[in-house]
Motif scaffolding. Structure first.
Motif, PDB file in Angstrom:
ATOM      1  N   ALA A   1       0.833  -1.206   0.000  1.00 35.16           N
ATOM      2  CA  ALA A   1       0.000   0.000   0.000  1.00 35.16           C
ATOM      3  C   ALA A   1       0.868   1.257   0.000  1.00 35.16           C
ATOM      4  CB  ALA A   1      -0.927  -0.006   1.223  1.00 35.16           C
ATOM      5  N   VAL A   2       1.934   1.267   0.800  1.00 39.02           N
ATOM      6  CA  VAL A   2       2.817   2.435   0.848  1.00 39.02           C
ATOM      7  C   VAL A   2       3.553   2.589  -0.478  1.00 39.02           C
ATOM      8  CG1 VAL A   2       4.811   3.455   2.015  1.00 39.02           C
ATOM      9  CG2 VAL A   2       3.020   2.351   3.354  1.00 39.02           C
ATOM     10  N   ALA A   3       3.991   1.481  -1.062  1.00 39.89           N
ATOM     11  CA  ALA A   3       4.648   1.540  -2.376  1.00 39.89           C
ATOM     12  C   ALA A   3       3.679   2.073  -3.429  1.00 39.89           C
ATOM     13  CB  ALA A   3       5.165   0.161  -2.771  1.00 39.89           C
ATOM     14  N   TYR A   4       2.426   1.634  -3.373  1.00 42.40           N
ATOM     15  CA  TYR A   4       1.408   2.132  -4.295  1.00 42.40           C
ATOM     16  C   TYR A   4       1.259   3.648  -4.136  1.00 42.40           C
ATOM     17  CZ  TYR A   4      -3.079   2.961  -6.528  1.00 42.40           C
ATOM     18  OH  TYR A   4      -4.072   3.476  -7.329  1.00 42.40           O
ATOM     19  N   LEU A   5       1.190   4.113  -2.884  1.00 48.29           N
ATOM     20  CA  LEU A   5       1.044   5.547  -2.635  1.00 48.29           C
ATOM     21  C   LEU A   5       2.221   6.337  -3.200  1.00 48.29           C
ATOM     22  CD1 LEU A   5      -0.310   5.646   1.007  1.00 48.29           C
ATOM     23  CD2 LEU A   5      -1.494   6.420  -1.052  1.00 48.29           C
ATOM     24  N   ARG A   6       3.451   5.876  -2.927  1.00 47.85           N
ATOM     25  CA  ARG A   6       4.637   6.581  -3.427  1.00 47.85           C
ATOM     26  C   ARG A   6       4.621   6.669  -4.937  1.00 47.85           C
ATOM     27  NH1 ARG A   6       8.208   4.253   0.660  1.00 47.85           N
ATOM     28  NH2 ARG A   6       8.357   2.452  -0.695  1.00 47.85           N
ATOM     29  N   THR A   7       4.329   5.543  -5.590  1.00 47.31           N
ATOM     30  CA  THR A   7       4.297   5.529  -7.050  1.00 47.31           C
ATOM     31  C   THR A   7       3.201   6.455  -7.567  1.00 47.31           C
ATOM     32  OG1 THR A   7       5.153   3.276  -7.080  1.00 47.31           O
ATOM     33  CG2 THR A   7       4.031   4.033  -9.061  1.00 47.31           C
ATOM     34  N   ALA A   8       2.046   6.434  -6.924  1.00 48.00           N
ATOM     35  CA  ALA A   8       0.941   7.304  -7.350  1.00 48.00           C
ATOM     36  C   ALA A   8       1.298   8.776  -7.162  1.00 48.00           C
ATOM     37  CB  ALA A   8      -0.334   6.957  -6.575  1.00 48.00           C
ATOM     38  N   VAL A   9       1.999   9.111  -6.079  1.00 43.25           N
ATOM     39  CA  VAL A   9       2.410  10.499  -5.846  1.00 43.25           C
ATOM     40  C   VAL A   9       3.424  10.934  -6.899  1.00 43.25           C
ATOM     41  CG1 VAL A   9       3.668  12.018  -4.254  1.00 43.25           C
ATOM     42  CG2 VAL A   9       1.832  10.562  -3.397  1.00 43.25           C
ATOM     43  N   VAL A  10       4.387  10.076  -7.209  1.00 45.56           N
ATOM     44  CA  VAL A  10       5.387  10.412  -8.234  1.00 45.56           C
ATOM     45  C   VAL A  10       4.702  10.594  -9.588  1.00 45.56           C
ATOM     46  CG1 VAL A  10       7.371   9.533  -9.540  1.00 45.56           C
ATOM     47  CG2 VAL A  10       7.342   9.362  -7.055  1.00 45.56           C
ATOM     48  N   ASN A  11       3.825   9.661  -9.953  1.00 51.24           N
ATOM     49  CA  ASN A  11       3.138   9.771 -11.241  1.00 51.24           C
ATOM     50  C   ASN A  11       2.205  10.976 -11.286  1.00 51.24           C
ATOM     51  OD1 ASN A  11       4.442   7.547 -12.295  1.00 51.24           O
ATOM     52  ND2 ASN A  11       2.834   6.124 -11.699  1.00 51.24           N
ATOM     53  N   GLY A  12       1.507  11.241 -10.194  1.00 47.47           N
ATOM     54  CA  GLY A  12       0.633  12.416 -10.135  1.00 47.47           C
ATOM     55  C   GLY A  12       1.432  13.708 -10.251  1.00 47.47           C
ATOM     56  N   SER A  13       2.603  13.732  -9.620  1.00 52.76           N
ATOM     57  CA  SER A  13       3.471  14.914  -9.707  1.00 52.76           C
ATOM     58  C   SER A  13       3.967  15.111 -11.132  1.00 52.76           C
ATOM     59  CB  SER A  13       4.660  14.768  -8.754  1.00 52.76           C
ATOM     60  OG  SER A  13       4.209  14.690  -7.423  1.00 52.76           O
ATOM     61  N   ARG A  14       4.315  14.011 -11.787  1.00 54.14           N
ATOM     62  CA  ARG A  14       4.735  14.105 -13.193  1.00 54.14           C
ATOM     63  C   ARG A  14       3.626  14.710 -14.051  1.00 54.14           C
ATOM     64  NH1 ARG A  14       7.392   8.158 -14.254  1.00 54.14           N
ATOM     65  NH2 ARG A  14       9.451   8.607 -13.379  1.00 54.14           N
ATOM     66  N   SER A  15       2.397  14.265 -13.815  1.00 54.49           N
ATOM     67  CA  SER A  15       1.269  14.794 -14.589  1.00 54.49           C
ATOM     68  C   SER A  15       1.099  16.291 -14.361  1.00 54.49           C
ATOM     69  CB  SER A  15      -0.025  14.073 -14.208  1.00 54.49           C
ATOM     70  OG  SER A  15       0.034  12.727 -14.596  1.00 54.49           O
ATOM     71  N   VAL A  16       1.228  16.715 -13.103  1.00 45.79           N
ATOM     72  CA  VAL A  16       1.128  18.141 -12.782  1.00 45.79           C
ATOM     73  C   VAL A  16       2.206  18.922 -13.519  1.00 45.79           C
ATOM     74  CG1 VAL A  16       1.507  19.824 -10.924  1.00 45.79           C
ATOM     75  CG2 VAL A  16      -0.008  17.877 -10.553  1.00 45.79           C
ATOM     76  N   LEU A  17       3.429  18.402 -13.492  1.00 46.43           N
ATOM     77  CA  LEU A  17       4.532  19.105 -14.151  1.00 46.43           C
ATOM     78  C   LEU A  17       4.335  19.150 -15.668  1.00 46.43           C
ATOM     79  CD1 LEU A  17       7.496  17.761 -12.018  1.00 46.43           C
ATOM     80  CD2 LEU A  17       6.399  20.003 -11.886  1.00 46.43           C
ATOM     81  N   ARG A  18       3.791  18.078 -16.253  1.00 47.38           N
ATOM     82  CA  ARG A  18       3.498  18.100 -17.703  1.00 47.38           C
ATOM     83  C   ARG A  18       2.447  19.152 -18.017  1.00 47.38           C
ATOM     84  NH1 ARG A  18       3.988  12.480 -17.472  1.00 47.38           N
ATOM     85  NH2 ARG A  18       1.768  12.263 -17.069  1.00 47.38           N
ATOM     86  N   ARG A  19       1.403  19.220 -17.179  1.00 49.00           N
ATOM     87  CA  ARG A  19       0.367  20.234 -17.426  1.00 49.00           C
ATOM     88  C   ARG A  19       0.937  21.638 -17.278  1.00 49.00           C
ATOM     89  NH1 ARG A  19      -2.791  16.424 -14.600  1.00 49.00           N
ATOM     90  NH2 ARG A  19      -2.565  17.555 -12.660  1.00 49.00           N
ATOM     91  N   ARG A  20       1.814  21.827 -16.290  1.00 48.33           N
ATOM     92  CA  ARG A  20       2.442  23.145 -16.126  1.00 48.33           C
ATOM     93  C   ARG A  20       3.268  23.514 -17.345  1.00 48.33           C
ATOM     94  NH1 ARG A  20       5.094  23.047 -10.163  1.00 48.33           N
ATOM     95  NH2 ARG A  20       3.176  23.117  -8.961  1.00 48.33           N
ATOM     96  N   ARG A  21       4.035  22.534 -17.834  1.00 56.58           N
ATOM     97  CA  ARG A  21       4.882  22.789 -18.995  1.00 56.58           C
ATOM     98  C   ARG A  21       4.015  23.191 -20.202  1.00 56.58           C
ATOM     99  NH1 ARG A  21       8.255  18.822 -18.373  1.00 56.58           N
ATOM    100  NH2 ARG A  21       6.864  17.275 -19.277  1.00 56.58           N
ATOM    101  N   THR A  22       2.902  22.512 -20.380  1.00 57.10           N
ATOM    102  CA  THR A  22       1.992  22.842 -21.477  1.00 57.10           C
ATOM    103  C   THR A  22       1.417  24.241 -21.276  1.00 57.10           C
ATOM    104  OG1 THR A  22       1.416  20.526 -21.756  1.00 57.10           O
ATOM    105  CG2 THR A  22      -0.108  22.136 -22.670  1.00 57.10           C
ATOM    106  N   ALA A  23       1.002  24.552 -20.054  1.00 59.37           N
ATOM    107  CA  ALA A  23       0.435  25.878 -19.777  1.00 59.37           C
ATOM    108  C   ALA A  23       1.481  26.969 -19.968  1.00 59.37           C
ATOM    109  CB  ALA A  23      -0.122  25.926 -18.356  1.00 59.37           C
ATOM    110  N   ARG A  24       2.723  26.667 -19.591  1.00 60.37           N
ATOM    111  CA  ARG A  24       3.792  27.650 -19.732  1.00 60.37           C
ATOM    112  C   ARG A  24       4.023  28.030 -21.190  1.00 60.37           C
ATOM    113  NH1 ARG A  24       7.003  25.404 -15.767  1.00 60.37           N
ATOM    114  NH2 ARG A  24       7.788  23.975 -17.317  1.00 60.37           N
ATOM    115  N   ASP A  25       3.764  27.108 -22.100  1.00 65.39           N
ATOM    116  CA  ASP A  25       3.931  27.408 -23.527  1.00 65.39           C
ATOM    117  C   ASP A  25       3.004  28.532 -23.975  1.00 65.39           C
ATOM    118  OD1 ASP A  25       5.859  25.476 -23.708  1.00 65.39           O
ATOM    119  OD2 ASP A  25       4.508  23.954 -24.558  1.00 65.39           O
ATOM    120  N   TYR A  26       1.897  28.722 -23.288  1.00 64.98           N
ATOM    121  CA  TYR A  26       0.922  29.731 -23.674  1.00 64.98           C
ATOM    122  C   TYR A  26       1.031  31.016 -22.860  1.00 64.98           C
ATOM    123  CZ  TYR A  26      -1.023  25.881 -26.223  1.00 64.98           C
ATOM    124  OH  TYR A  26      -1.182  24.834 -27.078  1.00 64.98           O
TER     125      TYR A  26
END
Length: 189
Positions: free
Chosen positions: A79-104
């Motif tokens: 469960a803790v490993a699942y949480l860590r992986t989900a947090v890392v993946n969720g953070s990656r998604s946030v950073l991708r969205r930021r990068r896309t928004a920054r282009d505009y």
């Protein structure tokens, strides 16, 4: 029986253990994991996404996903490993969205940190966070997971989906870059 799967009803068919028999620890439930791991996951996400409210959203989504997959988990470590992986993946998604928004965003606008977040950090901590901010996303992830999360190379490789060798080389390059960034700051020796 998994420690995570608590039986809601222990009916009369379950006999009490004989006197002197050690009683196993109560199985953990989602509320226990939330209480014990939420703040650690929020701090991890803050270091990855650099925004407390976004970090809390990422962690909340991770716990929501854990709830959806609760029946399929083996034990607390999974469960803790699942949480860590989900947090890392969720953070990656946030950073991708930021990068896309920054282009505009027009070039004259600057994404500045809030005064509250700056005031909360000591000068030394701030210089480390600033140096982490200069790193590419993968290098930042590896350093945060290694030195903040205390994860082994194998755990980082598993959480990020990269090989152990890539974790080692990425960490080495990232540490060199942080050291150069911190050495170039005014007032540092």
């Amino acid at each position: 029986m998994s420690r995570l799967r608590a039986l809601d009803a222990r009916g009369p068919s379950v006999a009490p253990p004989p006197p002197g028999t050690p009683v196993p620890a109560e199985p953990r439930n989602l509320a226990d994991l939330y209480r014990d791991h939420r703040m650690r996951m929020v701090r991890l996400a803050v270091l990855l996404v650099d925004d407390p409210s976004t970090a809390e959203d990422v962690v909340q989504e991770a716990f929501t996903g854990l709830h959806r997959h609760w029946a399929g988990l083996r034990d607390e470590a999974a469960a803790v490993a699942y949480l860590r992986t989900a947090v890392v993946n969720g953070s990656r998604s946030v950073l991708r969205r930021r990068r896309t928004a920054r282009d505009y965003v027009p070039p004259h606008q600057v994404n500045a940190r809030s005064a509250e977040s700056l005031a909360m950090l000591s000068a030394e901590h701030q210089s480390v966070v600033d140096a982490l901010g200069t790193l590419p996303p993968r290098q930042r992830e590896v350093l945060v997971l290694r030195y903040y999360g205390g994860m082994s190379e194998a755990e980082i490789a598993d959480a990020t989906g990269i090989s152990r060798g890539t974790v080692k080389s990425t960490a080495s390059r990232a540490l060199d870059a942080v050291q150069r960034a911190m050495a170039g700051r005014p007032g540092r020796g």
